[in-house]
Design a protein around this motif. Structure first.
Motif, PDB file in Angstrom:
ATOM      1  N   GLY A  90       5.284 -40.694 -20.317  1.00  0.00           N
ATOM      2  CA  GLY A  90       5.204 -41.980 -20.988  1.00  0.00           C
ATOM      3  C   GLY A  90       3.810 -42.207 -21.521  1.00  0.00           C
ATOM      4  N   ALA A  91       3.668 -43.202 -22.403  1.00  0.00           N
ATOM      5  CA  ALA A  91       2.364 -43.516 -22.985  1.00  0.00           C
ATOM      6  C   ALA A  91       2.136 -45.017 -22.943  1.00  0.00           C
ATOM      7  CB  ALA A  91       2.291 -43.017 -24.432  1.00  0.00           C
ATOM      8  N   LEU A  92       0.902 -45.409 -22.682  1.00  0.00           N
ATOM      9  CA  LEU A  92       0.495 -46.810 -22.717  1.00  0.00           C
ATOM     10  C   LEU A  92      -0.665 -46.944 -23.693  1.00  0.00           C
ATOM     11  CD1 LEU A  92       0.568 -47.768 -18.913  1.00  0.00           C
ATOM     12  CD2 LEU A  92       2.228 -48.440 -20.677  1.00  0.00           C
ATOM     13  N   HIS A  93      -0.420 -47.667 -24.782  1.00  0.00           N
ATOM     14  CA  HIS A  93      -1.471 -47.937 -25.764  1.00  0.00           C
ATOM     15  C   HIS A  93      -1.096 -49.207 -26.521  1.00  0.00           C
ATOM     16  CE1 HIS A  93       1.289 -46.301 -28.758  1.00  0.00           C
ATOM     17  NE2 HIS A  93       1.356 -45.173 -28.084  1.00  0.00           N
ATOM     18  N   SER A  94      -1.892 -49.611 -27.462  1.00  0.00           N
ATOM     19  CA  SER A  94      -1.745 -50.915 -28.119  1.00  0.00           C
ATOM     20  C   SER A  94      -0.466 -51.048 -28.918  1.00  0.00           C
ATOM     21  CB  SER A  94      -2.949 -51.175 -29.036  1.00  0.00           C
ATOM     22  OG  SER A  94      -3.059 -50.158 -30.036  1.00  0.00           O
ATOM     23  N   GLU A  95       0.162 -49.934 -29.324  1.00  0.00           N
ATOM     24  CA  GLU A  95       1.344 -50.024 -30.177  1.00  0.00           C
ATOM     25  C   GLU A  95       2.654 -49.804 -29.412  1.00  0.00           C
ATOM     26  OE1 GLU A  95       1.065 -47.794 -33.774  1.00  0.00           O
ATOM     27  OE2 GLU A  95      -0.955 -48.511 -34.241  1.00  0.00           O
ATOM     28  N   ASP A  97       5.802 -50.913 -27.426  1.00  0.00           N
ATOM     29  CA  ASP A  97       6.600 -52.125 -27.298  1.00  0.00           C
ATOM     30  C   ASP A  97       6.466 -52.686 -25.872  1.00  0.00           C
ATOM     31  OD1 ASP A  97       9.575 -53.079 -26.302  1.00  0.00           O
ATOM     32  OD2 ASP A  97       9.086 -53.780 -28.324  1.00  0.00           O
ATOM     33  N   PRO A  98       6.320 -54.007 -25.716  1.00  0.00           N
ATOM     34  CA  PRO A  98       6.131 -54.596 -24.377  1.00  0.00           C
ATOM     35  C   PRO A  98       7.213 -54.199 -23.383  1.00  0.00           C
ATOM     36  CG  PRO A  98       5.662 -56.234 -26.069  1.00  0.00           C
ATOM     37  CD  PRO A  98       6.186 -55.035 -26.778  1.00  0.00           C
ATOM     38  N   ALA A  99       8.468 -54.157 -23.810  1.00  0.00           N
ATOM     39  CA  ALA A  99       9.549 -53.770 -22.897  1.00  0.00           C
ATOM     40  C   ALA A  99       9.381 -52.324 -22.454  1.00  0.00           C
ATOM     41  CB  ALA A  99      10.899 -53.966 -23.574  1.00  0.00           C
ATOM     42  N   GLU A 100       9.010 -51.449 -23.401  1.00  0.00           N
ATOM     43  CA  GLU A 100       8.777 -50.042 -23.065  1.00  0.00           C
ATOM     44  C   GLU A 100       7.590 -49.917 -22.125  1.00  0.00           C
ATOM     45  OE1 GLU A 100       8.931 -45.677 -23.528  1.00  0.00           O
ATOM     46  OE2 GLU A 100      10.363 -47.337 -23.622  1.00  0.00           O
ATOM     47  N   ALA A 101       6.542 -50.704 -22.369  1.00  0.00           N
ATOM     48  CA  ALA A 101       5.360 -50.661 -21.501  1.00  0.00           C
ATOM     49  C   ALA A 101       5.718 -51.062 -20.075  1.00  0.00           C
ATOM     50  CB  ALA A 101       4.270 -51.573 -22.061  1.00  0.00           C
ATOM     51  N   ARG A 102       6.573 -52.095 -19.929  1.00  0.00           N
ATOM     52  CA  ARG A 102       6.978 -52.519 -18.582  1.00  0.00           C
ATOM     53  C   ARG A 102       7.786 -51.432 -17.884  1.00  0.00           C
ATOM     54  NH1 ARG A 102       7.669 -57.476 -21.330  1.00  0.00           N
ATOM     55  NH2 ARG A 102       9.896 -57.072 -21.673  1.00  0.00           N
ATOM     56  N   SER A 103       8.650 -50.754 -18.651  1.00  0.00           N
ATOM     57  CA  SER A 103       9.461 -49.679 -18.072  1.00  0.00           C
ATOM     58  C   SER A 103       8.577 -48.514 -17.617  1.00  0.00           C
ATOM     59  CB  SER A 103      10.484 -49.197 -19.107  1.00  0.00           C
ATOM     60  OG  SER A 103      11.206 -48.087 -18.627  1.00  0.00           O
ATOM     61  N   ILE A 104       7.618 -48.167 -18.432  1.00  0.00           N
ATOM     62  CA  ILE A 104       6.716 -47.058 -18.088  1.00  0.00           C
ATOM     63  C   ILE A 104       5.878 -47.431 -16.871  1.00  0.00           C
ATOM     64  CG2 ILE A 104       4.696 -45.764 -18.887  1.00  0.00           C
ATOM     65  CD1 ILE A 104       5.926 -45.965 -21.727  1.00  0.00           C
ATOM     66  N   THR A 105       5.390 -48.671 -16.842  1.00  0.00           N
ATOM     67  CA  THR A 105       4.579 -49.114 -15.699  1.00  0.00           C
ATOM     68  C   THR A 105       5.402 -49.086 -14.416  1.00  0.00           C
ATOM     69  OG1 THR A 105       3.242 -50.526 -17.151  1.00  0.00           O
ATOM     70  CG2 THR A 105       3.167 -50.989 -14.789  1.00  0.00           C
ATOM     71  N   ARG A 106       6.664 -49.479 -14.509  1.00  0.00           N
ATOM     72  CA  ARG A 106       7.537 -49.437 -13.330  1.00  0.00           C
ATOM     73  C   ARG A 106       7.716 -47.993 -12.857  1.00  0.00           C
ATOM     74  NH1 ARG A 106      11.180 -52.157 -15.353  1.00  0.00           N
ATOM     75  NH2 ARG A 106      12.553 -50.488 -16.117  1.00  0.00           N
ATOM     76  N   ASP A 107       7.971 -47.072 -13.785  1.00  0.00           N
ATOM     77  CA  ASP A 107       8.113 -45.655 -13.409  1.00  0.00           C
ATOM     78  C   ASP A 107       6.828 -45.124 -12.787  1.00  0.00           C
ATOM     79  OD1 ASP A 107      10.700 -45.575 -14.284  1.00  0.00           O
ATOM     80  OD2 ASP A 107      10.274 -44.503 -16.154  1.00  0.00           O
ATOM     81  N   LEU A 115       3.698 -37.215 -16.282  1.00  0.00           N
ATOM     82  CA  LEU A 115       2.476 -37.370 -17.068  1.00  0.00           C
ATOM     83  C   LEU A 115       2.437 -38.760 -17.687  1.00  0.00           C
ATOM     84  CD1 LEU A 115       3.530 -34.160 -17.702  1.00  0.00           C
ATOM     85  CD2 LEU A 115       1.298 -34.148 -18.798  1.00  0.00           C
ATOM     86  N   LEU A 116       1.281 -39.395 -17.607  1.00  0.00           N
ATOM     87  CA  LEU A 116       1.046 -40.675 -18.263  1.00  0.00           C
ATOM     88  C   LEU A 116      -0.081 -40.502 -19.276  1.00  0.00           C
ATOM     89  CD1 LEU A 116       1.369 -43.789 -18.562  1.00  0.00           C
ATOM     90  CD2 LEU A 116      -0.452 -43.987 -16.836  1.00  0.00           C
ATOM     91  N   VAL A 118      -2.587 -42.337 -21.847  1.00  0.00           N
ATOM     92  CA  VAL A 118      -3.130 -43.682 -21.915  1.00  0.00           C
ATOM     93  C   VAL A 118      -4.381 -43.681 -22.795  1.00  0.00           C
ATOM     94  CG1 VAL A 118      -4.475 -43.346 -19.791  1.00  0.00           C
ATOM     95  CG2 VAL A 118      -3.900 -45.666 -20.536  1.00  0.00           C
ATOM     96  N   SER A 119      -4.520 -44.717 -23.614  1.00  0.00           N
ATOM     97  CA  SER A 119      -5.728 -44.858 -24.419  1.00  0.00           C
ATOM     98  C   SER A 119      -6.869 -45.310 -23.516  1.00  0.00           C
ATOM     99  CB  SER A 119      -5.513 -45.882 -25.532  1.00  0.00           C
ATOM    100  OG  SER A 119      -5.266 -47.160 -24.976  1.00  0.00           O
ATOM    101  N   PRO A 120      -8.117 -44.983 -23.868  1.00  0.00           N
ATOM    102  CA  PRO A 120      -9.231 -45.407 -22.995  1.00  0.00           C
ATOM    103  C   PRO A 120      -9.311 -46.917 -22.860  1.00  0.00           C
ATOM    104  CG  PRO A 120     -10.036 -44.478 -25.083  1.00  0.00           C
ATOM    105  CD  PRO A 120      -8.581 -44.167 -25.007  1.00  0.00           C
ATOM    106  N   GLU A 121      -8.977 -47.655 -23.939  1.00  0.00           N
ATOM    107  CA  GLU A 121      -9.017 -49.114 -23.857  1.00  0.00           C
ATOM    108  C   GLU A 121      -7.988 -49.635 -22.858  1.00  0.00           C
ATOM    109  OE1 GLU A 121     -10.353 -47.649 -27.829  1.00  0.00           O
ATOM    110  OE2 GLU A 121      -8.540 -47.356 -26.627  1.00  0.00           O
ATOM    111  N   ARG A 122      -6.793 -49.053 -22.882  1.00  0.00           N
ATOM    112  CA  ARG A 122      -5.738 -49.496 -21.964  1.00  0.00           C
ATOM    113  C   ARG A 122      -6.083 -49.095 -20.524  1.00  0.00           C
ATOM    114  NH1 ARG A 122      -0.600 -51.332 -23.395  1.00  0.00           N
ATOM    115  NH2 ARG A 122       0.402 -52.163 -21.515  1.00  0.00           N
ATOM    116  N   LEU A 123      -6.676 -47.955 -20.354  1.00  0.00           N
ATOM    117  CA  LEU A 123      -7.062 -47.496 -19.012  1.00  0.00           C
ATOM    118  C   LEU A 123      -8.073 -48.449 -18.386  1.00  0.00           C
ATOM    119  CD1 LEU A 123      -7.008 -45.255 -16.797  1.00  0.00           C
ATOM    120  CD2 LEU A 123      -8.926 -44.197 -18.022  1.00  0.00           C
ATOM    121  N   LEU A 124      -8.996 -48.955 -19.233  1.00  0.00           N
ATOM    122  CA  LEU A 124     -10.100 -49.772 -18.727  1.00  0.00           C
ATOM    123  C   LEU A 124      -9.758 -51.253 -18.654  1.00  0.00           C
ATOM    124  CD1 LEU A 124     -12.924 -47.995 -20.768  1.00  0.00           C
ATOM    125  CD2 LEU A 124     -12.446 -47.712 -18.330  1.00  0.00           C
ATOM    126  N   SER A 125      -8.500 -51.617 -19.001  1.00  0.00           N
ATOM    127  CA  SER A 125      -8.127 -53.029 -18.976  1.00  0.00           C
ATOM    128  C   SER A 125      -6.824 -53.216 -18.199  1.00  0.00           C
ATOM    129  CB  SER A 125      -7.946 -53.552 -20.413  1.00  0.00           C
ATOM    130  OG  SER A 125      -6.879 -52.880 -21.063  1.00  0.00           O
TER     131      SER A 125
END
Length: 630
Positions: A90-95, A97-107, A115-116, A118-125
């Protein structure tokens, strides 16, 4: 998780998951080192297989691997490709979708992710680093690691925060990866990431499938069109130095019948998404872009990269041309340059607010880039030399190797140019100086009474292009400079000009030549809509010219892949690269077992696509299985 379901043997993972029979070059050593828990810095050229160096250890070690990348497009492509392999990524970055981000965070929290990304900005926030502290982590990978270095060409301050990783996650191995880093940048990466004990794995930067060429600008639109005509129906990138120029040039290309889109950071977000979607779809598209495009683009069949403006360093140039030929097939590059480009780059650098120490390094890199454009020996050797790599003999596939340039002693003519610039008060541009040298009584020459100068007409024996080329090379040599803040007038740089005027320094002029028109390579039969199958690999690994039947099968496989990709809303190359389809068409496997032996067909893809592929090939299918349309 997948890593718990397979053997913890890197070679087994490579074969079963990725479908590759063996590692290449430094991959195996780097993979084994990181799998065993060691830190590593990996330098490999684009297309050299850097991702394998962290993806395989990620699946061999227990826990979730975290891959830090600044490149949204690349993260999305990598996640899509891994999911095709049966890997939970999964990937977490600014683009996202919020629902997808919640699903990835739950996993992630439930330790279901292999493998996750992640953008450096998302990692640091958003408390991401703290959340990771409660989980079992397999490794940290820092992709595009040159971004951490103040000496690198893509420095990003937020990358410096990654130095906190070893203190927050002790015992978790780290791997930093980049395709472009000279010795100074390598040392800075290791220091900035606090990876003092890391083992460094350096592969050759030589991309033997890339043809390097450079031409002086004499009419960039005409030169570009001539180049593109030789690449009709192929995908490529044209880099420009400004946003306005990308839009202007894309419009010109569309008017001339080329499918082209502009791409830059200031473009409307919807237009950017549409352009990127067209590019990723496999369409034969020309993307006219600033450097905002290309970093992190994973499309393997980009056949050419053109620069209409000179990059500011060999690292930037290498990174950008590295977008071409990721599939290993031949690809062309063209750099158009002029004296004004050089002068403008020097001016921007002089006006930079960067610290003086950084400006000195940037100045050195810029001059290396200028020297590369004017190289008279093997251009590949010159480029590799910027990275501390020596190529013993000429590459044989750059423009200078194919047609060695002729150099002439032009010291006397250089003295004429410098004298004309001096006698016209160092305020006029190149066209005026050329007119004076050639004895042309233009309106400007008459008005300023320059037809009365001693230098008027002394160069009448040479054509205007000769003098323009000499002026450009004197700018590159720093004997002349351009007043970029004024009206573009030429002026003498005394330290370099004086020895030439006194006859103490020679000037060897590179004689301009017409671009070499090359016969089409066997590997590159002209494609129809979206590709070709010129040469395939036979069962023994030797090149085999494609037969009409193989070409037909290859096109049928491409059509099947395109339909499948559209159905899943993913890029076609995520399913199978062209090289895999070529091998399938050449070897024509009759069973799933035979198909599974082809490089790039791993266990998950064999299960998912094996029968449909055999159906396209016309092989017998198990009873009750309906053959799909191609």
């Amino acid at each position: 998780m997948l890593a718990e379901a397979i053997l913890n043997d890197p070679a087994q993972v490579l074969r079963q998951v990725f479908g590759f029979p063996g590692f290449r070059g430094q991959q195996e050593a780097a993979v084994n080192h990181v799998t065993a828990g060691g830190d590593a810095l990996v330098l490999m050229p684009t297309g050299g297989g850097k991702s394998v160096c962290y993806q395989v250890p990620a699946l061999c070690r227990t826990g979730t691997a975290v891959i830090v990348s600044p490149l949204i497009a690349l993260m999305d492509d990598q996640v899509a490709a891994l999911r095709q392999l049966g890997v939970n990524a999964g990937a977490l970055h600014s683009e996202v979708d919020p629902a997808e981000a919640r699903s990835i965070t739950r996993d992630l929290i439930e330790q279901q992710l292999d493998l996750l990304y992640v953008s450096p900005e998302r990692l640091l926030s958003n408390g991401t680093m703290e959340r990771l502290g409660h989980l079992r982590l397999a490794l940290f990978a820092v992709d595009e690691a040159h971004c951490v270095s103040a000496w690198g060409h893509e420095f990003r301050p937020e990358y410096r925060e990654l130095a906190r990783i070893p203190a927050m996650y002790p015992g978790v191995p780290r791997i930093a990866l980049t395709a472009t880093a000279d010795a100074r940048t390598q040392a800075d990466i290791l220091a900035a990431l606090r990876m003092d004990a890391a083992k460094v794995f350096v592969s050759s930067f030589h991309r033997a499938n890339l043809r390097l060429s450079a031409e002086a600008k004499v009419g960039e639109t005409a030169q570009l069109l001539e180049f593109l005509r030789r690449h009709q129906g192929e995908c490529g990138i044209v880099y420009c130095g400004s946003r306005a120029k990308t839009e202007r040039m894309a419009a010109k290309l569309n008017q001339r019948g080329f499918a082209a889109v502009a791409f830059h950071a200031g473009l409307d977000p919807e237009l950017k998404r549409d352009s990127l979607a067209r590019f990723r779809s496999g369409e034969a598209l020309v993307v006219v872009a600033t450097i905002a495009f290309g970093m992190g683009i994973d499309r393997p069949d980009v056949r050419f990269v053109v620069h209409l403006d000179m990059p500011d360093s060999p690292e930037a140039y290498y990174q950008q041309i590295g977008r071409a030929g990721r599939d290993g097939d031949p690809a062309d590059t063209l750099l158009l340059f002029g004296g004004q480009d050089v002068a403008q780059a020097r001016h921007w650098l002089a006006q930079s607010a960067a610290p003086e120490a950084r400006k000195r390094v940037m100045r050195t890199k810029l001059e290396e880039m200028v020297a590369l454009t004017e190289a008279v020996s093997c251009r590949t050797q010159s480029l590799l030399g910027c990275f501390g790599e020596a190529l013993e003999v000429g590459c044989g596939h750059c423009d200078n190797c194919e047609a060695p340039p002729v150099t002439l002693d032009a010291t006397t003519e250089a003295q004429m140019v410098l004298s004309a610039v001096y006698r016209t008060e160092q305020i006029f541009g190149a066209e005026h100086i050329v007119a004076v040298l050639r004895g042309e009584r233009t309106e400007g020459v008459i008005r300023h009474r320059h037809d009365r100068l001693r230098t008027f007409g002394v160069g009448a024996a040479h054509v205007a292009t000769y003098w323009r080329g000499l002026i450009r090379q004197l700018i590159a040599r720093r004997a002349l400079d351009v007043d970029t803040e004024g009206h573009g007038g030429l002026f003498l740089v005394q330290d370099e000009a004086r020895p030439i005027l006194r006859g103490e320094a020679k000037v060897m002029l590179r004689q301009e030549r017409a671009p070499v028109v090359r016969a089409e390579r066997a590997e590159r039969s002209r494609p129809g809509v979206g590709g070709s199958v010129g040469v395939s690999l036979g069962r023994g690994g030797e090149p085999v010219q494609a037969s009409p039947q193989q070409a037909s099968l290859y096109e049928a496989l491409r059509l099947w892949r395109l339909a499948e990709a559209r159905g899943q809303s993913i890029p076609p190359y995520v399913i199978f690269h062209d090289s895999v389809l070529r091998d399938i068409a050449a070897q024509r496997p009759a069973t799933l077992q035979e198909l599974g032996q082809i490089k790039g067909v791993g266990a998950s893809k064999l299960e998912r696509y094996g029968r449909p592929v055999l159906g396209v090939l016309g092989a017998p299918l198990p009873a009750g299985l309906v053959k799909r349309d191609g």
